[in-house]
Design an enzyme around this catalytic site. Structure first.
Site, short mmCIF file in Angstrom:
data_model
loop_
_atom_site.label_atom_id
_atom_site.label_comp_id
_atom_site.label_asym_id
_atom_site.label_seq_id
_atom_site.Cartn_x
_atom_site.Cartn_y
_atom_site.Cartn_z
N ASP A 37 21.68 -12.00 -11.26
CA ASP A 37 20.22 -11.91 -11.12
C ASP A 37 19.64 -11.55 -12.48
O ASP A 37 20.32 -10.93 -13.31
CB ASP A 37 19.83 -10.85 -10.07
CG ASP A 37 18.48 -11.14 -9.44
OD1 ASP A 37 18.45 -11.63 -8.29
OD2 ASP A 37 17.45 -10.90 -10.10
N ASN A 90 20.66 -20.52 -6.38
CA ASN A 90 19.61 -20.06 -5.48
C ASN A 90 18.38 -19.51 -6.21
O ASN A 90 17.28 -19.54 -5.64
CB ASN A 90 20.20 -18.97 -4.57
CG ASN A 90 19.15 -18.14 -3.89
OD1 ASN A 90 18.57 -18.58 -2.89
ND2 ASN A 90 18.87 -16.95 -4.42
N TYR A 156 6.33 -26.30 -8.38
CA TYR A 156 7.37 -25.95 -7.40
C TYR A 156 7.79 -27.19 -6.61
O TYR A 156 8.99 -27.48 -6.48
CB TYR A 156 6.84 -24.87 -6.47
CG TYR A 156 7.86 -24.28 -5.51
CD1 TYR A 156 8.66 -23.22 -5.91
CD2 TYR A 156 8.00 -24.77 -4.21
CE1 TYR A 156 9.58 -22.66 -5.03
CE2 TYR A 156 8.91 -24.22 -3.33
CZ TYR A 156 9.70 -23.16 -3.74
OH TYR A 156 10.61 -22.62 -2.88
N LYS A 160 11.46 -28.91 -6.85
CA LYS A 160 12.35 -28.92 -5.68
C LYS A 160 12.70 -30.36 -5.28
O LYS A 160 13.83 -30.63 -4.85
CB LYS A 160 11.73 -28.16 -4.51
CG LYS A 160 11.57 -26.65 -4.76
CD LYS A 160 12.89 -25.93 -4.94
CE LYS A 160 12.73 -24.40 -4.97
NZ LYS A 160 14.00 -23.69 -5.21
N ILE A 189 10.31 -18.57 4.85
CA ILE A 189 11.23 -17.53 5.30
C ILE A 189 10.53 -16.18 5.24
O ILE A 189 9.78 -15.89 4.29
CB ILE A 189 12.51 -17.53 4.41
CG1 ILE A 189 13.16 -18.93 4.43
CG2 ILE A 189 13.49 -16.47 4.85
CD1 ILE A 189 13.50 -19.48 5.81
N THR A 191 10.09 -13.08 4.20
CA THR A 191 10.50 -12.10 3.20
C THR A 191 9.30 -11.19 2.93
O THR A 191 8.16 -11.57 3.20
CB THR A 191 10.88 -12.82 1.88
OG1 THR A 191 9.73 -13.53 1.41
CG2 THR A 191 12.02 -13.79 2.06
N1 LIG Z 1 11.30 -17.43 0.84
C1 LIG Z 1 10.97 -18.66 1.22
O1 LIG Z 1 10.09 -18.86 2.11
C2 LIG Z 1 11.68 -19.86 0.62
C3 LIG Z 1 11.48 -21.10 1.21
C4 LIG Z 1 12.12 -22.22 0.69
C5 LIG Z 1 12.93 -22.09 -0.42
N2 LIG Z 1 13.11 -20.87 -0.99
C6 LIG Z 1 13.98 -20.80 -2.17
O2 LIG Z 1 15.03 -19.90 -1.94
C7 LIG Z 1 15.42 -19.28 -3.17
C8 LIG Z 1 15.41 -17.79 -3.01
O3 LIG Z 1 14.11 -17.38 -2.60
P1 LIG Z 1 13.79 -15.92 -2.02
O4 LIG Z 1 12.64 -16.07 -1.10
O5 LIG Z 1 15.03 -15.28 -1.53
O6 LIG Z 1 13.23 -15.23 -3.34
P2 LIG Z 1 13.29 -13.72 -3.86
O7 LIG Z 1 12.15 -13.61 -4.81
O8 LIG Z 1 13.41 -12.74 -2.73
O9 LIG Z 1 14.67 -13.70 -4.67
C9 LIG Z 1 14.87 -14.46 -5.81
C10 LIG Z 1 15.78 -13.71 -6.76
O10 LIG Z 1 15.95 -14.52 -7.93
C11 LIG Z 1 15.84 -13.69 -9.06
N3 LIG Z 1 15.40 -14.49 -10.19
C12 LIG Z 1 14.14 -14.93 -10.46
N4 LIG Z 1 14.14 -15.62 -11.60
C13 LIG Z 1 15.40 -15.62 -12.06
C14 LIG Z 1 16.03 -16.17 -13.20
N5 LIG Z 1 15.33 -16.85 -14.13
N6 LIG Z 1 17.36 -15.99 -13.37
C15 LIG Z 1 18.07 -15.28 -12.46
N7 LIG Z 1 17.54 -14.74 -11.36
C16 LIG Z 1 16.21 -14.90 -11.18
C17 LIG Z 1 14.85 -12.61 -8.68
O11 LIG Z 1 15.01 -11.45 -9.50
C18 LIG Z 1 15.21 -12.36 -7.22
O12 LIG Z 1 16.19 -11.34 -7.09
C19 LIG Z 1 14.44 -19.82 -4.24
O13 LIG Z 1 15.03 -20.91 -4.91
C20 LIG Z 1 13.27 -20.29 -3.41
O14 LIG Z 1 12.52 -21.32 -4.06
C21 LIG Z 1 12.50 -19.75 -0.50
#
Ligand SMILES: NC(=O)c1ccc[n+]([C@@H]2O[C@H](COP(=O)([O-])OP(=O)(O)OC[C@H]3O[C@@H](n4cnc5c(N)ncnc54)[C@H](O)[C@@H]3O)[C@@H](O)[C@H]2O)c1
Length: 250
Positions: A37, A90, A156, A160, A189, A191
């Site tokens: 991370d 991710n 975004y 994607k 999701i 969160t």
């Molecule tokens: N939450 C949603 O509704 C949702 C929906 C569809 C897709 N996603 C995708 O799922 C993945 C995770 O999303 P999430 O909701 O768990 O997000 P989140 O913000 O809870 O977690 C993302 C993590 O990535 C880390 N991060 C950010 N930039 C970074 C970088 N440059 N290098 C390394 N780490 C980095 C952050 O510190 C964080 O810990 C993402 O790719 C997001 O686009 C999320």
């Protein structure tokens, strides 16, 4: 169950949300997990949760938007656990909503650098490393917005969608060498970030955009991801799998 005994896994953005759930569940099923991370405390917290639960994990600080960090993360997995079999690309970020005509060019670059370039950098070093370890599988975390659009999120949505194409190329090049690559497309999701950034009315509207009438959970995304990483998915490569509660069904 220990579907991933003797396997070494790397999860980027593993310090929070979906990535943290995937890291914890991979470890619970026997994998040794490198939790990377950009946020060191977050990665270390998840490693602590895994070790407290009796699993094996190590934290690594990585900015996925820098290719050198992806190279170093893969080397860390090899040095720490002796190889690499599974990777989940991710880490991802969003940007403030704007129409394209007003879109901040720096925000475009920032989102593309993590959500697309970062996954390419990950694949570039993970694929040969997994081949060298005898094969395995990769999941790229796309989004339902990898197949449908939404206004005011150009960077975004475009990143994607491109990630789905990149996944296909990785599969065409490396599946016969023993590495399957697939993409996962979560709907919205539940969160803390999603919940706290919406008014109660907006949250209800968003929930109703899903046929389930609710948002998804990080463990529902982890369940699909672990299936795609497992040997049960041995004939699945280069494809994009939704876990979107029916969001894109209408
Ligand atoms: N939450 C949603 O509704 C949702 C929906 C569809 C897709 N996603 C995708 O799922 C993945 C995770 O999303 P999430 O909701 O768990 O997000 P989140 O913000 O809870 O977690 C993302 C993590 O990535 C880390 N991060 C950010 N930039 C970074 C970088 N440059 N290098 C390394 N780490 C980095 C952050 O510190 C964080 O810990 C993402 O790719 C997001 O686009 C999320």
């Amino acid at each position: 169950m220990s579907r991933f005994a003797q396997k070494v896994a790397l999860v980027t953005g593993g310090g929070s949300g979906i990535g943290a759930a995937i890291a914890r569940e991979l470890a619970a099923e026997g994998a040794s997990v490198v939790v990377t991370d950009i946020n060191q405390d977050a990665a270390e917290r998840v490693v602590q949760q895994i070790t407290d639960a009796g699993g094996t994990a190590a934290a690594f600080v990585q900015n996925t938007a820098k290719w050198q960090d992806s190279q170093a993360a893969v080397a860390f997995a090899q040095d720490t656990f002796g190889g690499l079999h599974l990777a989940v690309n991710n880490a991802g970020i969003g940007a403030p909503p704007q129409n394209i005509g007003d879109y901040d060019v720096e925000a475009w670059d920032r989102v593309r650098a993590v959500d697309l370039d970062g996954v390419f950098y990950g694949l570039k070093f993970e694929l040969p490393a997994i081949v060298a370890s005898g094969g395995g599988a990769i999941v790229n975390m796309a989004s339902v917005l990898g197949s449908v659009g939404i206004a005011q999120n150009a960077a975004y949505v475009a990143s994607k969608h491109a990630l789905v194409g990149l996944t296909k190329v990785a599969a065409l090049e490396y599946t016969a060498k023993g590495v399957r690559t697939n993409a996962v497309g979560p709907g919205f999701i539940d969160t803390p970030l999603v919940r706290s950034s919406l008014s109660p009315e907006a949250l209800t509207h968003l929930e109703n955009e899903h046929a389930t009438g609710r948002l998804g959970t990080d463990s529902e995304v982890a369940a699909l991801t672990l299936f795609l990483l497992s040997d049960a998915a041995s004939f699945i490569s280069g494809s994009y799998h939704l876990v979107d509660g029916g969001y894109s069904a209408h």
